[in-house]
Design a protein around this motif. Structure first.
Motif, short mmCIF file in Angstrom:
data_model
loop_
_atom_site.label_atom_id
_atom_site.label_comp_id
_atom_site.label_asym_id
_atom_site.label_seq_id
_atom_site.Cartn_x
_atom_site.Cartn_y
_atom_site.Cartn_z
N LEU A 215 23.63 -12.62 35.28
CA LEU A 215 23.90 -11.82 34.08
C LEU A 215 25.39 -11.78 33.77
CD1 LEU A 215 21.42 -8.85 34.53
CD2 LEU A 215 21.22 -10.80 33.00
N LYS A 216 26.22 -11.72 34.80
CA LYS A 216 27.67 -11.75 34.58
C LYS A 216 28.10 -13.10 33.98
CE LYS A 216 32.17 -11.37 36.80
NZ LYS A 216 32.90 -11.17 38.04
N GLU A 217 27.56 -14.18 34.52
CA GLU A 217 27.93 -15.50 34.02
C GLU A 217 27.44 -15.71 32.59
OE1 GLU A 217 26.66 -18.39 36.88
OE2 GLU A 217 28.24 -17.82 38.29
N LEU A 218 26.27 -15.21 32.28
CA LEU A 218 25.77 -15.33 30.90
C LEU A 218 26.61 -14.49 29.94
CD1 LEU A 218 21.93 -15.39 31.56
CD2 LEU A 218 23.38 -17.29 30.85
N ALA A 219 27.09 -13.33 30.41
CA ALA A 219 27.98 -12.51 29.57
C ALA A 219 29.30 -13.23 29.33
CB ALA A 219 28.22 -11.15 30.23
N LEU A 220 29.84 -13.90 30.35
CA LEU A 220 31.06 -14.67 30.18
C LEU A 220 30.85 -15.85 29.23
CD1 LEU A 220 32.34 -14.67 33.87
CD2 LEU A 220 33.40 -13.51 31.92
N ALA A 221 29.67 -16.46 29.28
CA ALA A 221 29.35 -17.55 28.35
C ALA A 221 29.29 -17.02 26.92
CB ALA A 221 28.03 -18.20 28.74
N ALA B 150 16.84 -18.91 36.74
CA ALA B 150 15.62 -19.65 37.07
C ALA B 150 15.28 -19.53 38.55
CB ALA B 150 15.78 -21.12 36.67
N MET B 151 16.31 -19.61 39.39
CA MET B 151 16.09 -19.46 40.83
C MET B 151 15.58 -18.06 41.16
SD MET B 151 18.72 -20.33 43.97
CE MET B 151 19.67 -21.33 42.87
N PHE B 152 16.15 -17.05 40.49
CA PHE B 152 15.70 -15.67 40.69
C PHE B 152 14.23 -15.52 40.29
CE2 PHE B 152 15.03 -11.38 38.96
CZ PHE B 152 15.31 -10.63 40.09
N SER B 153 13.86 -16.11 39.17
CA SER B 153 12.48 -15.98 38.70
C SER B 153 11.50 -16.76 39.59
CB SER B 153 12.35 -16.45 37.24
OG SER B 153 12.60 -17.83 37.14
N GLN B 154 11.98 -17.73 40.34
CA GLN B 154 11.11 -18.43 41.29
C GLN B 154 10.94 -17.63 42.58
OE1 GLN B 154 13.05 -22.17 41.87
NE2 GLN B 154 12.19 -23.08 40.01
N TRP B 155 11.99 -16.92 43.00
CA TRP B 155 11.94 -16.22 44.28
C TRP B 155 11.28 -14.85 44.21
CZ3 TRP B 155 12.25 -17.83 49.05
CH2 TRP B 155 12.80 -19.08 49.29
N ASN C 266 28.39 -6.80 27.93
CA ASN C 266 28.74 -6.43 29.29
C ASN C 266 29.74 -5.28 29.21
OD1 ASN C 266 30.29 -6.40 31.80
ND2 ASN C 266 29.13 -8.25 32.32
N SER C 267 29.37 -4.15 29.78
CA SER C 267 30.21 -2.96 29.66
C SER C 267 31.54 -3.10 30.39
CB SER C 267 29.45 -1.73 30.16
OG SER C 267 29.09 -1.89 31.50
N ARG C 268 31.56 -3.85 31.49
CA ARG C 268 32.84 -4.04 32.21
C ARG C 268 33.80 -4.91 31.41
NH1 ARG C 268 31.28 -4.99 38.51
NH2 ARG C 268 30.97 -2.81 39.04
N ILE D 113 22.50 -1.29 37.86
CA ILE D 113 21.32 -1.53 38.70
C ILE D 113 21.12 -3.02 38.92
CG2 ILE D 113 18.80 -1.36 38.77
CD1 ILE D 113 19.13 1.33 37.23
N PHE D 114 21.18 -3.80 37.84
CA PHE D 114 20.94 -5.23 37.96
C PHE D 114 22.04 -5.97 38.72
CE2 PHE D 114 18.32 -5.00 33.83
CZ PHE D 114 17.21 -4.60 34.54
N SER D 115 23.26 -5.45 38.69
CA SER D 115 24.36 -6.15 39.36
C SER D 115 24.20 -6.13 40.88
CB SER D 115 25.70 -5.55 38.95
OG SER D 115 25.83 -4.24 39.43
N TRP D 116 23.42 -5.20 41.41
CA TRP D 116 23.20 -5.13 42.85
C TRP D 116 22.10 -6.08 43.32
CZ3 TRP D 116 26.33 -2.89 46.22
CH2 TRP D 116 27.24 -1.98 45.74
N ILE D 117 21.33 -6.61 42.41
CA ILE D 117 20.22 -7.49 42.78
C ILE D 117 20.77 -8.91 42.96
CG2 ILE D 117 18.00 -8.45 42.06
CD1 ILE D 117 17.60 -5.89 40.41
N PRO D 118 20.56 -9.51 44.14
CA PRO D 118 21.09 -10.86 44.36
C PRO D 118 20.57 -11.85 43.32
CG PRO D 118 20.27 -9.92 46.40
CD PRO D 118 19.87 -8.99 45.30
N LEU D 119 21.40 -12.77 42.93
CA LEU D 119 21.17 -13.80 41.92
C LEU D 119 21.09 -13.23 40.51
CD1 LEU D 119 18.65 -16.30 43.55
CD2 LEU D 119 21.06 -16.66 43.10
N LEU D 120 20.38 -12.14 40.31
CA LEU D 120 20.25 -11.57 38.97
C LEU D 120 21.59 -11.04 38.48
CD1 LEU D 120 18.44 -10.88 36.58
CD2 LEU D 120 17.94 -8.70 37.70
N GLY D 121 22.29 -10.30 39.31
CA GLY D 121 23.57 -9.73 38.90
C GLY D 121 24.59 -10.79 38.56
N SER D 122 24.71 -11.81 39.41
CA SER D 122 25.69 -12.86 39.14
C SER D 122 25.30 -13.70 37.93
CB SER D 122 25.89 -13.75 40.37
OG SER D 122 24.69 -14.38 40.72
#
Length: 186
Positions: free
Chosen positions: A45-51, A148-153, A80-82, A34-43
């Motif tokens: 979360l993926k980047e934080l999982a990679l970190a 942060a950008m997602f939480s502002q928009w 991250n399940s993937r 669900i979250f991966s389809w939301i712009p900015l949030l999905g990307s």
């Protein structure tokens, strides 16, 4: 309006309950899907999982954990399940056939080019510790800035939707009033 708002509140409260009280693998996959389809949030979360993956790999390698076990534990730590599904396929290849993770990353579709290139460079040059720290810092900073950008928009979008709904109600009210006035005058 009461029914619409009741359904909206029920949906939001049900979503919050589901998010907080479900921690099974299937529920985590559903949340991520669900979250991966939301712009900015999905990307983000993926980047934080990679970190988290890079940070866990760094710590596990420094602790002397074997490569296969380190990747398995780090994939679990990424949440991250993937990533976990992809790394689970690699474990037999790493442990039984001796294929390096850098080779497996090269054939991966899920990992981004920066992660793959940095890991392969670090493994080849013998400076994997530095590469993993650089990967972690890069994805952590990028993921947090997108979050942060997602939480502002999000509040701006909610306010804009409220303004649109109020404008529609005002216009429909006055158009009804003008129609009644026109009918009265005729």
């Amino acid at each position: 309006k009461l029914i619409a708002f009741s359904l909206l509140y029920a949906l939001v409260l049900g979503g919050l309950w589901f998010y907080q009280h479900t921690n099974t693998t299937t529920a985590i996959r559903i949340k991520y899907a669900i979250f991966s389809w939301i712009p900015l949030l999905g990307s983000s979360l993926k980047e934080l999982a990679l970190a988290r993956l890079a940070l866990a790999l760094h710590a596990l390698y420094n602790a002397g954990v074997s490569v296969g076990k380190a990747w398995k534990l780090a994939a679990d730590a990424s949440s991250n399940s993937r990533i976990k599904a992809e790394v689970d396929q690699w474990i037999p290849l790493i442990e039984d056939e001796g294929i390096s993770p850098a080779e497996l990353l090269g054939s991966s579709r899920y990992f981004p080019a920066f992660f793959i290139a940095s890991y392969q460079t670090g493994e080849t040059s013998g400076k994997l510790d530095d590469s993993l720290k650089r990967i972690e810092i890069n994805y952590s900073e990028s993921g947090m800035s997108k979050l942060a950008m997602f939480s502002q928009w999000v509040p701006r979008l909610v306010y804009f939707l409220i303004v649109i709904i109020i404008a529609i109600q005002i216009i429909s009210f006055y158009s009804g009033m003008f129609q009644q006035t026109n009918q009265f005058l005729e």
